[in-house]
Design an enzyme around this catalytic site. Structure first.
Site, short mmCIF file in Angstrom:
data_model
loop_
_atom_site.label_atom_id
_atom_site.label_comp_id
_atom_site.label_asym_id
_atom_site.label_seq_id
_atom_site.Cartn_x
_atom_site.Cartn_y
_atom_site.Cartn_z
N THR A 18 61.38 118.68 -2.91
CA THR A 18 61.77 118.35 -4.28
C THR A 18 61.83 120.49 -4.47
OG1 THR A 18 59.89 117.53 -4.87
CG2 THR A 18 60.19 118.57 -6.77
N PHE A 77 57.28 120.52 -17.05
CA PHE A 77 58.50 120.62 -17.35
C PHE A 77 59.40 119.22 -17.76
CE2 PHE A 77 56.25 117.91 -13.96
CZ PHE A 77 57.61 116.87 -14.25
N ARG A 129 64.06 109.01 0.75
CA ARG A 129 63.11 110.73 0.35
C ARG A 129 63.09 111.74 1.19
NH1 ARG A 129 60.84 110.49 -3.79
NH2 ARG A 129 60.15 112.27 -3.58
N ARG A 136 68.48 117.75 -0.22
CA ARG A 136 68.22 119.50 -1.41
C ARG A 136 68.78 120.61 -0.31
NH1 ARG A 136 63.55 116.36 -3.23
NH2 ARG A 136 64.15 115.30 -5.41
N LYS A 144 72.41 114.18 -9.78
CA LYS A 144 72.05 114.85 -10.87
C LYS A 144 72.77 115.92 -11.21
CE LYS A 144 66.86 114.63 -10.30
NZ LYS A 144 65.81 116.14 -10.13
N HIS A 159 67.84 113.02 -7.23
CA HIS A 159 66.25 111.97 -7.58
C HIS A 159 66.29 110.28 -6.51
CE1 HIS A 159 63.18 109.67 -10.14
NE2 HIS A 159 64.03 108.54 -9.72
N ASN A 171 67.36 120.68 -8.58
CA ASN A 171 67.78 119.98 -7.08
C ASN A 171 68.11 118.76 -6.88
OD1 ASN A 171 66.24 118.68 -8.21
ND2 ASN A 171 64.19 118.87 -7.84
#
Length: 141
Positions: free
Chosen positions: A93, A59, A87, A104, A11, A117, A114
């Site tokens: 998250t 959100f 993951r 993260r 991100k 994705h 964060n």
């Protein structure tokens, strides 16, 4: 064990921190191959389309605004149990709840910014990979 593909997005916050290489090293150390990759700056329409599943969530607007705030690095990852493995690498998250050593925990600032994705299931991964890499732009090795 099945060889799967999953989508990963680094991100805008993590791209701005210049940690793409460090994140890629974690994918590779976990046995995930990067089989397609590109840097893009999402348009509002692209971000809204990609995250359409969250359209009714409170959100949604903040997520879209964040995802168009700067360039992102998008990659398709391939390997055994790629969805779950990615993951696990990402962590929770909310980076405050992410296990130490996860992407993260190490690189994210907040639940919004964060860092990454990742597809949440094999079925979702197919749709998400096709969104960014249509046709034959994926190279298994």
């Amino acid at each position: 064990m099945a060889i799967e593909r999953t989508l990963s997005i680094i991100k805008p916050d993590a791209v701005a921190k210049n940690v793409i290489g460090q994140i890629y090293a974690r994918f590779e150390a976990a046995g995930l191959k990067i089989v397609a990759a590109r840097m893009i700056h999402l348009s509002r329409a692209e971000a809204e389309q990609f995250y359409a599943v969250h359209k009714e969530r409170p959100f949604f607007k903040d997520l879209v605004d964040f995802m168009i705030s700067g360039p992102v690095m998008v990659q398709a990852l391939e390997g055994e149990n790629a969805v779950l493995k990615n993951r696990e690498l990402m962590g929770a998250t909310d980076p405050k709840k992410a296990a130490p050593g996860t992407i993260r925990a190490d690189f994210a600032d907040s639940i919004d910014a964060n860092a990454v994705h990742g597809s949440d299931a094999a079925e979702t991964a197919q749709v998400e990979v096709a969104f960014f890499f249509p046709g034959l732009n994926i190279y298994s090795r």
